[in-house]
Enzyme design. Sequence first.
Site, PDB file in Angstrom:
ATOM      1  N   SER A 197       0.791  -1.231   0.000  1.00 56.42           N
ATOM      2  CA  SER A 197       0.000   0.000   0.000  1.00 56.42           C
ATOM      3  C   SER A 197       0.819   1.274   0.000  1.00 56.42           C
ATOM      4  O   SER A 197       0.335   2.319  -0.449  1.00 56.42           O
ATOM      5  CB  SER A 197      -0.945   0.007   1.208  1.00 56.42           C
ATOM      6  OG  SER A 197      -0.215  -0.076   2.421  1.00 56.42           O
ATOM      7  N   HIS A 225      -5.488  -3.584  -2.206  1.00 50.61           N
ATOM      8  CA  HIS A 225      -5.116  -2.639  -3.262  1.00 50.61           C
ATOM      9  C   HIS A 225      -4.927  -3.333  -4.609  1.00 50.61           C
ATOM     10  O   HIS A 225      -4.395  -2.729  -5.545  1.00 50.61           O
ATOM     11  CB  HIS A 225      -3.844  -1.899  -2.871  1.00 50.61           C
ATOM     12  CG  HIS A 225      -4.004  -1.044  -1.652  1.00 50.61           C
ATOM     13  ND1 HIS A 225      -4.401   0.265  -1.709  1.00 50.61           N
ATOM     14  CD2 HIS A 225      -3.847  -1.339  -0.333  1.00 50.61           C
ATOM     15  CE1 HIS A 225      -4.462   0.764  -0.491  1.00 50.61           C
ATOM     16  NE2 HIS A 225      -4.138  -0.191   0.363  1.00 50.61           N
ATOM     17  N   LYS A 256     -12.226   0.468  -1.138  1.00 50.13           N
ATOM     18  CA  LYS A 256     -11.362   1.038  -2.174  1.00 50.13           C
ATOM     19  C   LYS A 256     -12.056   0.929  -3.531  1.00 50.13           C
ATOM     20  O   LYS A 256     -12.914   1.742  -3.843  1.00 50.13           O
ATOM     21  CB  LYS A 256     -10.001   0.357  -2.118  1.00 50.13           C
ATOM     22  CG  LYS A 256      -9.335   0.604  -0.750  1.00 50.13           C
ATOM     23  CD  LYS A 256      -8.063  -0.135  -0.563  1.00 50.13           C
ATOM     24  CE  LYS A 256      -7.405   0.245   0.762  1.00 50.13           C
ATOM     25  NZ  LYS A 256      -8.191  -0.121   1.963  1.00 50.13           N
TER      26      LYS A 256
END
Length: 408
Positions: A197, A225, A256
């Site tokens: 990240s 991610h 996200k």
Amino acid sequence: MGVLEYIKRENPEGRKDLFDKTEGEHIYDKAKEAGIYPYFHKLTTGQDTVVEMEGRETIMIGSNNYLGLTSHPEVIKAGVEALEKYGSGCSGSRFLNGTLDIHVKLEQELANFLHKEAVMTFSTGFQSNLGIISAIVGRNDYILCDKENHASIYDGCKLSYGKMIRYNHSDMQDLERKMQTVPKESGILIVTDGVFSMSGEICKLPEIVKLANKYNARVMVDDAHGLGVLGKHGRGTAEHFNLENQVDIIMGTFSKSLASLGGYMAASQKVIDFVKHSSRPYIFSASITPASVACALQALKILEREPERVQALANISNYMREGLKKLGVKIIDSTTPIIPIYTYDDEKAFMACKMLLERGVYVNPVITPATPPGMALLRTSYTATHTKDQMDRAMKEIKAVLDELGIN
């Protein structure tokens, strides 16, 4: 003095006070005094490529809204309809009274998308790692953990009864040396971020899988991610390397790419059933709110319907990456939408954030101990719906600020 204010008690015995650690000057105090405190800025609009922050229009290159779905009208409509149908919350855990039909639907749809037998959902991404690792790793088991894994992985390791062994970041020789020290009668879980990240680097999944097969270990990838970022269809790190049938556990988040809140675990049905009935962070936490579930489910549908968003994200990230390089800005090179920019000095990272915000660009500071001493950086991250005009303006301001601070 209010009843809830910090009370300094008389201490005739000279006994240590639990609150002693709050005394003295901390780095955040110094930053506030210097007027460069970079945290808790207030947004007065929703998350998008351009937001209103601290009263000014700001290009947002510091979020994880990778596919640009937080403001998508279909996602918002789904959340509103779920709120109207199911109410604001579930008032209990999934284990007892908190399972809605849309929880089950989201899990089924996500399992199909990720090519796994089953999925279970958690209330947050952080809680997902706590709940998975603490349940699956027993007293005589070992966890092989990349040194740059997310904090939630470390806390999940602490919560388990197993023994954690850290290996040097993406160092496969060190990983194998550490695996050779594990007793043969112990189970092994190799856990790694798919996309790290802070740096945006992708893990060396093919080498990890090869070692797992050699030493009869299981592999868990934190794809917080990676989902919506890697792979032709956005299925993440395993799809990127064509190793979807070689990763035992995929963990991810809804906060996200899927524009919501919550987390998940994808694995075989047997493993999912075991964790569902033994994970205390899962059993004793309230389930994801109806609106959050509906938003994540609709965002997933859009990702499946519009896989071109994944390529659009790669294109705009590459445009920014190449533009920064041409300007002579030193970055950590990767192929993901996370582009860290060195400031080296912690104070300069704070100062750069302040100066950029004043110029209408938001970025995140990353300082010691999240980075090695002298390697502070600005973490920038991009969204599929960013425009080249926005990127041109952002990179112009970044270059100007770095030059003013004598960086690069």
